[in-house]
Design an enzyme around this catalytic site. Structure first.
Site, PDB file in Angstrom:
ATOM      1  N   LEU A  56       0.862  -1.173   0.000  1.00 47.86           N
ATOM      2  CA  LEU A  56       0.000   0.000   0.000  1.00 47.86           C
ATOM      3  C   LEU A  56       0.904   1.231   0.000  1.00 47.86           C
ATOM      4  O   LEU A  56       1.954   1.241   0.660  1.00 47.86           O
ATOM      5  CB  LEU A  56      -0.897   0.047   1.243  1.00 47.86           C
ATOM      6  CG  LEU A  56      -2.081  -0.921   1.339  1.00 47.86           C
ATOM      7  CD1 LEU A  56      -2.807  -0.711   2.669  1.00 47.86           C
ATOM      8  CD2 LEU A  56      -3.041  -0.747   0.183  1.00 47.86           C
ATOM      9  N   ASP A  57       0.496   2.263  -0.711  1.00 51.37           N
ATOM     10  CA  ASP A  57       1.241   3.505  -0.669  1.00 51.37           C
ATOM     11  C   ASP A  57       1.278   4.044   0.758  1.00 51.37           C
ATOM     12  O   ASP A  57       0.348   3.814   1.546  1.00 51.37           O
ATOM     13  CB  ASP A  57       0.573   4.567  -1.554  1.00 51.37           C
ATOM     14  CG  ASP A  57       0.605   4.208  -3.026  1.00 51.37           C
ATOM     15  OD1 ASP A  57       1.468   3.394  -3.415  1.00 51.37           O
ATOM     16  OD2 ASP A  57      -0.225   4.747  -3.772  1.00 51.37           O
ATOM     17  N   ARG A  58       2.312   4.792   1.065  1.00 50.45           N
ATOM     18  CA  ARG A  58       2.451   5.356   2.417  1.00 50.45           C
ATOM     19  C   ARG A  58       1.209   6.144   2.856  1.00 50.45           C
ATOM     20  O   ARG A  58       0.747   5.970   3.981  1.00 50.45           O
ATOM     21  CB  ARG A  58       3.703   6.240   2.484  1.00 50.45           C
ATOM     22  CG  ARG A  58       3.981   6.811   3.867  1.00 50.45           C
ATOM     23  CD  ARG A  58       5.286   7.579   3.895  1.00 50.45           C
ATOM     24  NE  ARG A  58       5.649   7.974   5.256  1.00 50.45           N
ATOM     25  CZ  ARG A  58       6.782   8.558   5.579  1.00 50.45           C
ATOM     26  NH1 ARG A  58       7.699   8.822   4.644  1.00 50.45           N
ATOM     27  NH2 ARG A  58       7.038   8.885   6.834  1.00 50.45           N
ATOM     28  N   THR A  60      -1.880   5.840   1.918  1.00 49.76           N
ATOM     29  CA  THR A  60      -3.111   5.047   1.891  1.00 49.76           C
ATOM     30  C   THR A  60      -3.219   4.206   3.153  1.00 49.76           C
ATOM     31  O   THR A  60      -2.240   3.609   3.591  1.00 49.76           O
ATOM     32  CB  THR A  60      -3.121   4.120   0.653  1.00 49.76           C
ATOM     33  OG1 THR A  60      -2.958   4.900  -0.525  1.00 49.76           O
ATOM     34  CG2 THR A  60      -4.428   3.358   0.566  1.00 49.76           C
ATOM     35  N   HIS A 165      -0.157   3.655  -8.012  1.00 47.44           N
ATOM     36  CA  HIS A 165      -1.041   4.816  -7.870  1.00 47.44           C
ATOM     37  C   HIS A 165      -2.254   4.734  -8.801  1.00 47.44           C
ATOM     38  O   HIS A 165      -2.795   5.750  -9.232  1.00 47.44           O
ATOM     39  CB  HIS A 165      -0.292   6.125  -8.145  1.00 47.44           C
ATOM     40  CG  HIS A 165       0.816   6.397  -7.185  1.00 47.44           C
ATOM     41  ND1 HIS A 165       1.752   7.396  -7.403  1.00 47.44           N
ATOM     42  CD2 HIS A 165       1.165   5.808  -6.004  1.00 47.44           C
ATOM     43  CE1 HIS A 165       2.617   7.402  -6.392  1.00 47.44           C
ATOM     44  NE2 HIS A 165       2.277   6.448  -5.534  1.00 47.44           N
TER      45      HIS A 165
END
Length: 250
Positions: A56-58, A60, A165
């Protein structure tokens, strides 16, 4: 360092509710010693290393899986590659979206300036597909830009592919960027939310993940509740009951 928020755990898999802003792994973009889930799990496992299944993106938040052994990680990686894992995200976006649609828009790979400095910068765009549906809307008596009022939608997104993304870029593509997105969002609306609602995060949450457990063959559906800030904000907008707000898993 924050405590682990464990949603599910057995002998093979652990599912966590990752807060917005927490790294999944150590990163060159953050100072040495910055808290991250992998390091926290290593402590939780008494020195054993967690196995990455997905990321997961930071910014999110939401449900993320780690394997406890190499075998389960390989099996879960295969499920992701074969698109046998269903992921559901929740996001708040600018404007009133259509009731629902499929975004089929190929994305050129986003490369990190340092980590990917030797990567091929001329690769063709990759297939990227996201299904979405609008859950509700709100109109606020807050002027933004040339408009006297501002409108927003609560949206559920099911990505069919896993590009970097992807949801953030797809929502921008259809002119409904996610609030709090500093890279792909609308700076005027981001500023409005910071000033009026003290927003400090990206409004994108990985709410549910569904898959067949490779060992037990049980159908797993693991859900991550939104954080307190998001719950209070969405309740203020009249959206209570439309999103997960307590710990549930099957």
């Amino acid at each position: 360092m924050c405590d682990l928020n464990i949603l599910f755990e057995d002998d093979d898999i652990i599912a966590l509710n990752k807060p917005s802003g927490l790294l999944v792994h150590p990163s060159w973009i953050a100072p040495r010693g910055t808290p991250n889930l992998a390091s926290m799990l290593k402590v939780y496992f008494n020195g054993g290393s967690p196995y990455t299944i997905h990321r997961l993106d930071r910014p999110t938040s939401g449900v993320i899986l780690f394997g406890k052994n190499k075998e389960i990680a390989q099996k879960m990686n295969a499920l992701f590659a074969e698109r046998k894992v269903e992921k559901t995200y929740l996001c708040m976006v600018r404007g009133y979206t259509p009731d629902g649609d499929v975004i089929d828009y190929a994305l050129k790979e986003e490369l990190d300036k340092i980590a990917d400095k030797h990567a091929n910068k001329d690769k063709e765009p990759q297939e990227a597909v996201s299904d979405y549906r609008r859950l509700d809307t709100v109109e606020l008596d807050i002027p933004v830009g040339r408009y006297e009022k501002s409108r927003y939608s609560l949206v559920e997104v099911k990505p069919k592919t896993g590009r970097k993304h992807q949801i953030r870029r797809h929502m921008k593509h259809i002119f409904h960027p996610i609030i709090g997105d500093t890279n792909h969002g609308d700076n005027k609306h981001n500023k409005s939310f910071r000033e009026n609602f003290d927003l400090q995060r990206l409004m994108l949450m990985a709410s549910t993940i569904k898959f067949e457990h490779p060992i037990t063959h049980q159908v797993m559906e693991i859900t991550a509740p939104v954080d307190l800030y998001t719950d209070q904000l969405f309740t203020q907008f009249g959206w209570a009951g439309l999103y997960p707000s307590d710990n549930t898993h099957t």
